[in-house]
Design a protein around this motif. Structure first.
Motif, PDB file in Angstrom:
ATOM      1  N   SER A  26      31.034  20.240  43.506  1.00  0.00           N
ATOM      2  CA  SER A  26      30.083  20.443  44.037  1.00  0.00           C
ATOM      3  C   SER A  26      30.177  21.126  42.584  1.00  0.00           C
ATOM      4  N   ALA A  27      31.251  21.338  41.713  1.00  0.00           N
ATOM      5  CA  ALA A  27      31.902  22.127  40.940  1.00  0.00           C
ATOM      6  C   ALA A  27      31.099  21.603  39.673  1.00  0.00           C
ATOM      7  N   ASN A  28      31.398  20.367  39.858  1.00  0.00           N
ATOM      8  CA  ASN A  28      31.149  18.775  38.941  1.00  0.00           C
ATOM      9  C   ASN A  28      29.804  18.345  38.763  1.00  0.00           C
ATOM     10  N   ASN A  29      29.619  18.403  39.902  1.00  0.00           N
ATOM     11  CA  ASN A  29      27.975  18.332  39.986  1.00  0.00           C
ATOM     12  C   ASN A  29      27.049  19.276  39.166  1.00  0.00           C
ATOM     13  N   TYR A  30      27.292  21.113  39.589  1.00  0.00           N
ATOM     14  CA  TYR A  30      26.510  21.976  39.347  1.00  0.00           C
ATOM     15  C   TYR A  30      26.824  21.495  37.155  1.00  0.00           C
ATOM     16  N   LEU A  31      28.269  21.285  37.186  1.00  0.00           N
ATOM     17  CA  LEU A  31      28.559  20.951  35.631  1.00  0.00           C
ATOM     18  C   LEU A  31      27.860  20.035  35.359  1.00  0.00           C
ATOM     19  N   LYS A  32      27.128  18.675  35.472  1.00  0.00           N
ATOM     20  CA  LYS A  32      26.619  17.661  35.102  1.00  0.00           C
ATOM     21  C   LYS A  32      25.345  18.033  34.983  1.00  0.00           C
ATOM     22  N   ASN A  33      24.810  19.112  35.740  1.00  0.00           N
ATOM     23  CA  ASN A  33      23.180  20.340  36.039  1.00  0.00           C
ATOM     24  C   ASN A  33      22.616  21.321  34.894  1.00  0.00           C
ATOM     25  N   GLY A  34      24.651  21.484  34.661  1.00  0.00           N
ATOM     26  CA  GLY A  34      23.702  22.610  33.043  1.00  0.00           C
ATOM     27  C   GLY A  34      24.039  24.001  34.261  1.00  0.00           C
ATOM     28  N   ASP A  35      24.493  24.133  35.415  1.00  0.00           N
ATOM     29  CA  ASP A  35      24.281  25.515  36.657  1.00  0.00           C
ATOM     30  C   ASP A  35      25.992  26.226  36.260  1.00  0.00           C
ATOM     31  N   LEU A  36      26.209  26.139  34.968  1.00  0.00           N
ATOM     32  CA  LEU A  36      27.277  26.678  34.612  1.00  0.00           C
ATOM     33  C   LEU A  36      28.315  27.606  35.449  1.00  0.00           C
ATOM     34  N   ALA A  37      26.958  28.978  36.006  1.00  0.00           N
ATOM     35  CA  ALA A  37      27.318  29.705  36.825  1.00  0.00           C
ATOM     36  C   ALA A  37      28.069  29.702  38.145  1.00  0.00           C
ATOM     37  N   LYS A  38      27.393  28.470  39.033  1.00  0.00           N
ATOM     38  CA  LYS A  38      27.689  28.066  40.445  1.00  0.00           C
ATOM     39  C   LYS A  38      28.689  26.812  40.076  1.00  0.00           C
ATOM     40  N   ALA A  39      28.937  26.891  38.915  1.00  0.00           N
ATOM     41  CA  ALA A  39      30.147  25.158  38.462  1.00  0.00           C
ATOM     42  C   ALA A  39      31.335  26.703  38.560  1.00  0.00           C
ATOM     43  N   LYS A  40      31.630  27.635  37.671  1.00  0.00           N
ATOM     44  CA  LYS A  40      33.166  28.596  37.631  1.00  0.00           C
ATOM     45  C   LYS A  40      32.450  29.162  39.228  1.00  0.00           C
ATOM     46  N   GLU A  41      32.153  29.424  40.055  1.00  0.00           N
ATOM     47  CA  GLU A  41      32.203  29.831  41.191  1.00  0.00           C
ATOM     48  C   GLU A  41      32.471  29.436  41.909  1.00  0.00           C
ATOM     49  N   ASN A  42      32.652  27.812  42.226  1.00  0.00           N
ATOM     50  CA  ASN A  42      32.463  26.846  42.957  1.00  0.00           C
ATOM     51  C   ASN A  42      34.483  26.119  42.801  1.00  0.00           C
ATOM     52  N   ILE A  43      33.871  26.518  41.099  1.00  0.00           N
ATOM     53  CA  ILE A  43      35.654  25.504  41.264  1.00  0.00           C
ATOM     54  C   ILE A  43      36.847  26.731  40.828  1.00  0.00           C
ATOM     55  N   ASP A  44      36.142  28.115  40.785  1.00  0.00           N
ATOM     56  CA  ASP A  44      37.460  28.682  41.120  1.00  0.00           C
ATOM     57  C   ASP A  44      37.325  29.276  42.254  1.00  0.00           C
ATOM     58  N   ALA A  45      36.895  28.788  43.432  1.00  0.00           N
ATOM     59  CA  ALA A  45      37.186  29.128  44.374  1.00  0.00           C
ATOM     60  C   ALA A  45      38.226  28.738  45.189  1.00  0.00           C
ATOM     61  N   ALA A  46      38.016  26.574  44.812  1.00  0.00           N
ATOM     62  CA  ALA A  46      38.595  25.436  44.721  1.00  0.00           C
ATOM     63  C   ALA A  46      40.152  25.473  44.049  1.00  0.00           C
ATOM     64  N   THR A  47      40.230  27.094  43.123  1.00  0.00           N
ATOM     65  CA  THR A  47      41.421  26.744  42.025  1.00  0.00           C
ATOM     66  C   THR A  47      42.628  27.641  42.778  1.00  0.00           C
ATOM     67  N   VAL A  48      42.133  28.691  43.959  1.00  0.00           N
ATOM     68  CA  VAL A  48      42.908  29.556  44.944  1.00  0.00           C
ATOM     69  C   VAL A  48      42.790  28.937  46.115  1.00  0.00           C
ATOM     70  N   HIS A  49      42.470  28.234  46.309  1.00  0.00           N
ATOM     71  CA  HIS A  49      42.722  28.116  47.526  1.00  0.00           C
ATOM     72  C   HIS A  49      43.608  26.772  48.620  1.00  0.00           C
ATOM     73  N   GLU A  50      44.653  27.129  49.165  1.00  0.00           N
ATOM     74  CA  GLU A  50      45.905  26.475  49.499  1.00  0.00           C
ATOM     75  C   GLU A  50      45.186  25.216  49.755  1.00  0.00           C
ATOM     76  N   LYS A  51      44.772  24.709  49.840  1.00  0.00           N
ATOM     77  CA  LYS A  51      43.650  23.526  50.083  1.00  0.00           C
ATOM     78  C   LYS A  51      43.820  21.993  49.344  1.00  0.00           C
ATOM     79  N   THR A  52      43.426  22.989  47.501  1.00  0.00           N
ATOM     80  CA  THR A  52      43.361  21.987  46.853  1.00  0.00           C
ATOM     81  C   THR A  52      43.910  23.002  45.143  1.00  0.00           C
ATOM     82  N   MET A  53      44.416  24.152  45.801  1.00  0.00           N
ATOM     83  CA  MET A  53      44.758  24.450  44.245  1.00  0.00           C
ATOM     84  C   MET A  53      45.956  24.022  43.502  1.00  0.00           C
TER      85      MET A  53
END
Length: 384
Positions: A26-53
């Motif tokens: 989703s972060a990558n998709n938001y990035l492609k669509n220019g919604d950097l706020a949503k892209a940041k929100e999603n990638i920030d969550a992914a980088t602190v979660h034990e399954k994806t960090m």
């Protein structure tokens, strides 16, 4: 029941992991669509979660999102993170450390290189806005990224030193200047900069050593030579300074300041004839050289004062010698007036010149000139 509960738990765990993986996509998709706020929100969550960090993909996309945030011109996104460029660099560095099948080094490295170039642009922006501390940090990081790809960016390192100097971080400035010199940055100015900083710290010997090192590499560099002369002059090493000036003038006979400096040295050593010749040479090269006109006039005034002292010591009956000395003194008065008048023309606000001219006009009976200069002098004093 226990078995069913265990199965449901397994399903929930898989679903949670899948949800976090979706956040990366989703972060990558938001990035492609220019919604950097949503892209940041999603990638920030992914980088602190034990399954994806600890996944390479997560950090790769985090790098891309934060690189976009650093480069955006949209103010609402710029405000999301003032350290975006550094976070982008950290993310790409982390991605390269992790293993991954779908995203290879060849995908990450070009983005990391772009981050380095963007870091340099951030440094320039900070320099323009006089945020020198941040500019130095960004230049230093830009150079560090370049080094990871086998490129030595001595210009960025030098600029890190320059902006650290402007930020009054002397230790870092010296460190970065010296690093750029060690890596082959071809600029004699950095030795002058380091020497000035060392001199500012009260370490004159270190400054001299730095300048001599620079001069061995750049023997034709006028700035290094000038700074060496300045240090010799301020530390009372007049013979060393004179030797340097003689050498400098041989190489650059069209430099009025060199003649002026040597003239001042001769003046201090009581060699007025040589001082006069150098002031005249400076004036010949630069007809608007106020300091040389003033000093030339001062030489004649000082000489006249010496002769006046001799006159004062004479026996009252020694009229012949008195008249001879008087004629010499009056000639020096006349010689002093012309360069001092030019000095006044070039710097009409200088009251010392006005006062000296007043005295000379009075002594040579130029009363109209005396009155005019006195009026200017009084006006200058009353304007305070």
């Amino acid at each position: 029941m226990k078995r069913i509960f265990f199965t449901l738990t397994m399903i929930a765990t898989v679903a949670t992991g899948f949800a976090q993986s979706n956040k990366v996509i989703s972060a990558n998709n938001y990035l492609k669509n220019g919604d950097l706020a949503k892209a940041k929100e999603n990638i920030d969550a992914a980088t602190v979660h034990e399954k994806t960090m600890n996944e390479r993909k997560t950090w790769f996309y985090r790098g891309k999102v934060y690189l976009a945030l650093a480069a955006t011109e949209d103010e609402k996104f710029q405000k999301l993170d003032s350290n975006a460029i550094y976070k982008a660099a950290e993310a790409f560095e982390k991605a390269l450390e992790l293993e991954g099948r779908r995203i290879g080094d060849k995908d990450i490295q070009p983005q990391y290189k772009i981050t380095g170039r963007q870091m340099f642009a951030v440094a320039i922006d900070n320099y323009k806005t006089k945020n020198y501390k941040e500019a130095s940090k960004a230049f230093e990081n830009s150079a560090a990224i370049s080094s990871k790809f086998g490129k030595t960016d001595t210009s960025a390192i030098f600029n890190a030193g320059l902006t650290a100097e402007l930020a009054k971080d002397t230790a870092k400035a010296i460190e970065q200047y010296r690093e750029s010199a060690k890596l082959g940055y071809k600029n004699g100015a950095l030795f002058v900069n380091v020497a000035k900083l060392e001199k500012g710290q009260g370490n004159t010997e270190a400054a001299l050593k730095t300048l001599k090192e620079g001069r061995s590499l750049y023997p034709e560099n006028g700035a290094i030579l000038t700074e060496l002369i300045n240090i010799y002059l301020t530390t009372g090493k007049t013979d060393d300074a004179l030797a340097m000036l003689n050498e400098a003038i041989k190489k650059d006979s069209s430099n009025a300041q060199l003649y002026f400096a040597r003239g001042t040295l001769y003046d201090k050593k009581g060699m007025s004839d040589k001082a006069t010749a150098d002031y005249e040479s400076a004036i010949a090269v630069d007809p608007d050289n106020y300091e040389s006109y003033y000093n030339l006039g001062a030489v004649y005034v000082n000489r006249s004062a010496e002769i006046q002292e001799e006159m004062n010591k004479l026996d009252i009956n020694n009229k012949e010698e008195y008249e001879k000395l008087k004629a010499e003194r009056d000639t020096l008065y006349e010689k002093a007036i012309k360069p001092l008048e030019k000095a006044h023309e070039l710097n009409p606000e200088d009251r010392v010149t006005m006062q000296t001219l007043m005295g000379l006009y009075g002594k040579t009976n130029q009363m109209e000139n005396y009155k005019e200069m006195k009026a200017k002098f009084q006006e200058a004093n009353s304007a305070e």
